[in-house]
Each structure stands twice: as C-alpha cells, then as structure tokens.
Design a protein around this motif. Sequence first.
Motif: not given
Length: 208
Positions: A55-65, A185-190
Amino acid sequence: MRFGILRGDLACILYEHTRHHVEYVFDDSITSLTEDPQGVRVAFERGGPRRFDLVVGADGLHSNVRALAFGPESRFVKEMGLYCAIFTTANHLGLDHTGQLYNTPGKLVGMYSARGNTEAKAAFYFGSPPLSYDRRDTGQQKKLLAEAFAGVGWEAPGCWTRCGTPRTSTSTRSARSTWTAGRPAGSRCSGTPPAAPRRCRAWAPAWP
C-alpha cells in the motif's frame, strides 16, 4: 522553450490511458491498515475489506494513508504560516498565455490563463497562524478567504461568487526519517497538496 501542463489535465491523461488495465476505486477512503505476513488488509469506508501486497499513500498534503501508517500528521508536519487557494474562473481579463499579480503586505492575488486561454486560474496567498476549517466545505473555505482578503482591491472583491470550488492548502514542511512502515509506505506526493480536479480525481489503493 518550456512547456507546462496542469496537474489536473495530466491526471486525466494518465487515467484515460490506464483505466482499461488498472483498477480505480472512486468515492471511497481507507479506514484501517492491518499488516500480516501475507500482506496488508485494507478496510474501506464504503467498500468491503481487501488484501494487498503493498500500500502506497500518495493522497496529498493531509494524507489519510500516511496518518494510518505513521500516526497523526501533527507529529511530523510543521505549518509554515502560508495558505494558498486556487480557483478555476473565466478568463475575463483576456490573458494570453500570461498572468498578473497584485500584492499587499502579507497577501497576494494572482490570475493566469490556462488551457489555451479558454479559462483562468485565480490564486490567493496569505500568511496566517494555523487555521481550523473543513477542507471539504466549499462555503467555509470561501468565507475564510473573503475574511482574509477583506479590503484588498483588484480582483479580490466578488471573486468568491465568480469562481468555482477552491483548492485550499497550507505550506508545510514534512520531517520523516523514513517513508516506509513495513508494507505500507508514503510517497513524497503525500507531502504536497492534491491538484487534480474533482471530475478526474481517482484513487488506486494498491496493486493486488
């Protein structure tokens, strides 16, 4: 010569070229992540639970993931004191592949043409201590901006009635020593604000 593309347009292009062989899940959100030796069990707000290898979180500044994987964003995101809101509006200034800026102390209003001059983007920047507001409440965001830009001239007065849905965000610094927590994991996009328009905002939770 440099060429640019709106991130919303890029999101639409990527979606149109991948939607026949990539699964997209719309109008849903992750509520929990549970890792075990076989992968990650993902629970959804609306859909049934599923299992993924990664699972990769790339869902923005206030990332839920990112919050589910690493904890509350207050632990590692620092507010920098600058807010920004961007609208889509009519190109009533007749801007031709260009833009204009209007500055007052602590505030900036900008207009620039987009999509071959067929529309414009209105951008509002202002400094402020941390604000508490519902990022999904359009009316509340417009009220916040109207108060912040009260008395500011040029294109600010009345803009809230001409413009569409604002994309309001804040400038932050994200401090993490690692962007992985096992299989989640969280990407830089998060760490950056989401910019894709609502009509093409898609979320692919992972690849099974």
